[in-house]
Design a protein around this motif. Structure first.
Motif, PDB file in Angstrom:
ATOM      1  N   GLY A 130      47.816  49.163  37.016  1.00  0.00           N
ATOM      2  CA  GLY A 130      47.639  47.678  38.071  1.00  0.00           C
ATOM      3  C   GLY A 130      49.092  46.984  37.623  1.00  0.00           C
ATOM      4  O   GLY A 130      49.784  47.425  36.360  1.00  0.00           O
ATOM      5  N   ALA A 131      48.457  45.689  38.538  1.00  0.00           N
ATOM      6  CA  ALA A 131      50.522  45.298  38.466  1.00  0.00           C
ATOM      7  C   ALA A 131      49.613  43.830  38.364  1.00  0.00           C
ATOM      8  O   ALA A 131      48.645  42.977  38.791  1.00  0.00           O
ATOM      9  CB  ALA A 131      51.593  45.482  39.522  1.00  0.00           C
ATOM     10  N   ALA A 185      42.026  38.658  33.454  1.00  0.00           N
ATOM     11  CA  ALA A 185      41.059  38.661  34.331  1.00  0.00           C
ATOM     12  C   ALA A 185      40.053  38.213  35.988  1.00  0.00           C
ATOM     13  O   ALA A 185      39.859  38.910  36.926  1.00  0.00           O
ATOM     14  CB  ALA A 185      39.662  37.286  33.450  1.00  0.00           C
ATOM     15  N   ARG A 186      40.924  36.933  36.240  1.00  0.00           N
ATOM     16  CA  ARG A 186      40.970  36.960  37.687  1.00  0.00           C
ATOM     17  C   ARG A 186      41.331  37.908  38.619  1.00  0.00           C
ATOM     18  O   ARG A 186      40.669  37.821  39.410  1.00  0.00           O
ATOM     19  CB  ARG A 186      41.806  35.422  38.002  1.00  0.00           C
ATOM     20  CG  ARG A 186      40.754  34.172  38.177  1.00  0.00           C
ATOM     21  CD  ARG A 186      41.421  32.937  38.756  1.00  0.00           C
ATOM     22  NE  ARG A 186      43.205  33.031  37.936  1.00  0.00           N
ATOM     23  CZ  ARG A 186      43.401  32.411  37.099  1.00  0.00           C
ATOM     24  NH1 ARG A 186      42.902  31.513  35.702  1.00  0.00           N
ATOM     25  NH2 ARG A 186      44.789  32.158  37.205  1.00  0.00           N
ATOM     26  N   ASN A 187      42.324  38.252  37.973  1.00  0.00           N
ATOM     27  CA  ASN A 187      43.429  39.340  38.999  1.00  0.00           C
ATOM     28  C   ASN A 187      42.699  40.974  39.639  1.00  0.00           C
ATOM     29  O   ASN A 187      42.479  41.298  40.261  1.00  0.00           O
ATOM     30  CB  ASN A 187      44.570  39.560  38.905  1.00  0.00           C
ATOM     31  CG  ASN A 187      45.710  38.213  39.307  1.00  0.00           C
ATOM     32  OD1 ASN A 187      45.310  37.230  39.823  1.00  0.00           O
ATOM     33  ND2 ASN A 187      46.951  37.935  38.159  1.00  0.00           N
ATOM     34  N   ALA A 188      41.924  40.774  38.537  1.00  0.00           N
ATOM     35  CA  ALA A 188      40.951  42.256  38.513  1.00  0.00           C
ATOM     36  C   ALA A 188      39.778  42.072  39.283  1.00  0.00           C
ATOM     37  O   ALA A 188      39.850  42.572  39.897  1.00  0.00           O
ATOM     38  CB  ALA A 188      41.280  42.440  36.808  1.00  0.00           C
ATOM     39  N   SER A 189      39.364  40.836  39.138  1.00  0.00           N
ATOM     40  CA  SER A 189      38.321  40.529  40.021  1.00  0.00           C
ATOM     41  C   SER A 189      38.782  40.529  41.481  1.00  0.00           C
ATOM     42  O   SER A 189      38.086  41.302  42.502  1.00  0.00           O
ATOM     43  CB  SER A 189      37.604  39.322  39.583  1.00  0.00           C
ATOM     44  OG  SER A 189      36.702  38.676  40.719  1.00  0.00           O
ATOM     45  N   VAL A 248      35.967  41.351  34.442  1.00  0.00           N
ATOM     46  CA  VAL A 248      36.754  41.269  33.566  1.00  0.00           C
ATOM     47  C   VAL A 248      36.194  39.522  32.716  1.00  0.00           C
ATOM     48  O   VAL A 248      36.787  39.221  33.744  1.00  0.00           O
ATOM     49  CB  VAL A 248      37.745  41.665  33.944  1.00  0.00           C
ATOM     50  CG1 VAL A 248      38.661  41.288  32.227  1.00  0.00           C
ATOM     51  CG2 VAL A 248      38.077  42.797  33.779  1.00  0.00           C
ATOM     52  N   SER A 249      36.186  39.298  31.774  1.00  0.00           N
ATOM     53  CA  SER A 249      35.568  38.344  31.408  1.00  0.00           C
ATOM     54  C   SER A 249      35.935  38.317  29.869  1.00  0.00           C
ATOM     55  O   SER A 249      36.345  39.798  29.790  1.00  0.00           O
ATOM     56  CB  SER A 249      34.561  38.397  31.198  1.00  0.00           C
ATOM     57  OG  SER A 249      33.662  39.027  30.374  1.00  0.00           O
ATOM     58  N   VAL A 250      36.512  37.287  29.944  1.00  0.00           N
ATOM     59  CA  VAL A 250      37.147  36.229  29.265  1.00  0.00           C
ATOM     60  C   VAL A 250      36.238  35.347  27.947  1.00  0.00           C
ATOM     61  O   VAL A 250      36.012  34.582  28.630  1.00  0.00           O
ATOM     62  CB  VAL A 250      38.196  34.910  29.200  1.00  0.00           C
ATOM     63  CG1 VAL A 250      38.499  35.171  27.845  1.00  0.00           C
ATOM     64  CG2 VAL A 250      39.752  35.645  30.096  1.00  0.00           C
ATOM     65  N   ALA A 251      36.032  36.413  27.038  1.00  0.00           N
ATOM     66  CA  ALA A 251      34.306  36.004  26.498  1.00  0.00           C
ATOM     67  C   ALA A 251      35.039  35.952  24.561  1.00  0.00           C
ATOM     68  O   ALA A 251      35.698  37.002  24.350  1.00  0.00           O
ATOM     69  CB  ALA A 251      33.136  36.960  26.106  1.00  0.00           C
ATOM     70  N   GLY A 252      34.265  34.794  24.208  1.00  0.00           N
ATOM     71  CA  GLY A 252      34.927  35.066  22.580  1.00  0.00           C
ATOM     72  C   GLY A 252      35.108  33.428  22.052  1.00  0.00           C
ATOM     73  O   GLY A 252      36.323  32.689  23.055  1.00  0.00           O
ATOM     74  N   ASP A 303      38.910  45.740  27.187  1.00  0.00           N
ATOM     75  CA  ASP A 303      37.587  46.565  27.246  1.00  0.00           C
ATOM     76  C   ASP A 303      37.056  46.288  28.530  1.00  0.00           C
ATOM     77  O   ASP A 303      37.081  47.178  28.990  1.00  0.00           O
ATOM     78  CB  ASP A 303      35.892  46.276  26.170  1.00  0.00           C
ATOM     79  CG  ASP A 303      36.254  46.181  24.853  1.00  0.00           C
ATOM     80  OD1 ASP A 303      37.455  46.964  24.788  1.00  0.00           O
ATOM     81  OD2 ASP A 303      36.092  45.482  23.889  1.00  0.00           O
ATOM     82  N   GLY A 304      37.143  45.102  28.878  1.00  0.00           N
ATOM     83  CA  GLY A 304      36.868  45.053  30.637  1.00  0.00           C
ATOM     84  C   GLY A 304      37.978  46.302  31.794  1.00  0.00           C
ATOM     85  O   GLY A 304      37.319  46.205  32.711  1.00  0.00           O
ATOM     86  N   LEU A 305      38.697  45.721  31.013  1.00  0.00           N
ATOM     87  CA  LEU A 305      40.281  46.197  32.485  1.00  0.00           C
ATOM     88  C   LEU A 305      39.795  48.052  31.943  1.00  0.00           C
ATOM     89  O   LEU A 305      40.647  48.231  32.379  1.00  0.00           O
ATOM     90  CB  LEU A 305      42.183  46.262  31.377  1.00  0.00           C
ATOM     91  CG  LEU A 305      42.049  44.240  32.117  1.00  0.00           C
ATOM     92  CD1 LEU A 305      43.032  44.368  31.289  1.00  0.00           C
ATOM     93  CD2 LEU A 305      42.307  43.908  33.642  1.00  0.00           C
TER      94      LEU A 305
END
Length: 94
Positions: free
Chosen positions: A7-8, A53-57, A64-68, A80-82
């Motif tokens: 993806g771009a 994460a926003r663009n993937a959604s 795709v989440s930003v967690a940790g 991992d989400g990507l």
């Protein structure tokens, strides 16, 4: 590890085929991708993770989440989400 980006995510549309990124960790790979982008190089890595994460959604319908708690954990969660969404693929080292 070598990752093929399907993806771009660098802020522009790729017309030259896939992008390959090499790194030892998810954080290194995502930081390399961030630094190579025309519109993303000046972002912090945390800001870039949110951007990805926003663009993937939005563009791919991917969850795709930003967690940790640490930057490494947050980068790994996005990575991992990507992968799970098929936006990244692991390649064999050449």
């Amino acid at each position: 590890m070598v990752v093929r980006v399907n993806g771009a995510f660098d802020g522009e549309v790729s017309r030259d085929g896939p992008t390959y990124i090499t790194g030892n960790t998810a954080r290194e790979i995502l930081d390399e991708l961030r630094e190579g982008g025309i519109f993303t190089a000046e972002m912090t890595l945390d800001g870039y993770l949110q951007f990805l994460a926003r663009n993937a959604s939005f563009f791919a319908g991917a969850d795709v989440s930003v967690a940790g708690e640490t930057l490494d954990e947050r980068a790994q969660s996005v990575f991992d989400g990507l992968l799970a969404a098929g936006l990244f693929e692991r390649e064999e080292a050449q």
